[in-house]
Design an enzyme around this catalytic site. Sequence first.
Site: not given
Ligand code: IPM
Length: 370
Positions: A143, A194
């Site tokens: 992320y 994984k």
């Molecule tokens: C979650 C959501 C978020 C994430 C998105 C909206 C950025 O899916 O809190 O699980 O991927 O973390």
Amino acid sequence: MTRKHKLLLLPGDGIGPEVMDEVRRVIDWMGRQRAVGFEIADGMIGGAAIDAEGTPLSDETVARAKESDAVLLGAVGGPKWDTLAFDMRPERGLLRIRKDLNLFANLRPAVVFTALTEASTLKAEVVRGLDILFVRELTGGIYFGKPSAIEVLADGTRRGVNTLVYTTPEIRRVARVAFELARMRAGRVCSVDKANVLETSVLWREEVQNLHDADYADIELSHMYVDNCAMQLIRNPKQFDVILTDNMFGDILSDEASMLTGSLGMLPSACLGAADTAGRRLAVYEPVHGSAPDIAGQGLANPLAALLTFAMALRYSFDMIADAELIETACRDILDEGLRTADIMEAGRTQVSTAEMGEAVLRALDRLAT
Ligand code: IPM
Ligand code: MG
């Protein structure tokens, strides 16, 4: 009366504001009933913040969040903002508050309430009594890894890049949270990775195992590949107690697990930072569900995830365990009485609106407290 707890409310978009209204009523109730007060402030995040402040999360809101004892978040996003540039989307507000407050541990319980056993798409015997706690790493991994970009190549085609990266401290601090929580539960942690393909996962597995051997030998630790875990969650979810995993695997698996419980409208979550020397930690609490723009403003939203989320705030930020349990019991009681919002409605039950569900919880709290 002791010092007031400072709560920052960020209702956000879609059904966020309407479920947050029900949370406000329960906060007021707690304030009246207990020798502890809450000081409530409001702020904006997501599309609401884009419209009013020109950014999905302003510096000022970040600063206020850091000064609060806990932040309660509703939901972000909606079709209105879907065409904006990537960096301006409502979701960036969510990612930014997690990152800027360093909330590396995301706790997502998946609990099946007895009254909702039949609401799951899985057979009742597979999910009855289910109680899993996901501990998802929240500020690292793919992320946030750099580089991340979409590039145009010399031949005019494009190349998308994201980077999956984890370091020893990032892995150990979230694993520690999982082990500590397992000690208060059934004492089992399954770490999901994984490691048959990814180097980051090989490191993840080794670091989790090393920490276990050094400090948590009393905990039963197992390791599982993520594809197998996705399958085992459907086949036999009750084998799990605490599931520890990285940011992206945790995102996917926690949505999958939500369906074991019958509805995304039931699931709370907590995003926690490290405790400082005084024991204070930054925290954002949010229901797992999204902003559900298709049902917003119609009184159809289920406020229970948001109310259970407030219960998590009482538990993890304010050490008000008995009061957290009170809210959880109130939610369970009204489900036992047969009240249902649209998302969990079944034949023979009584469908109620968002506000009616909130009122029923308040009545149950009144009964329980006397
Ligand atoms: C979650 C959501 C978020 C994430 C998105 C909206 C950025 O899916 O809190 O699980 O991927 O973390
Ligand atoms: Mg998700």
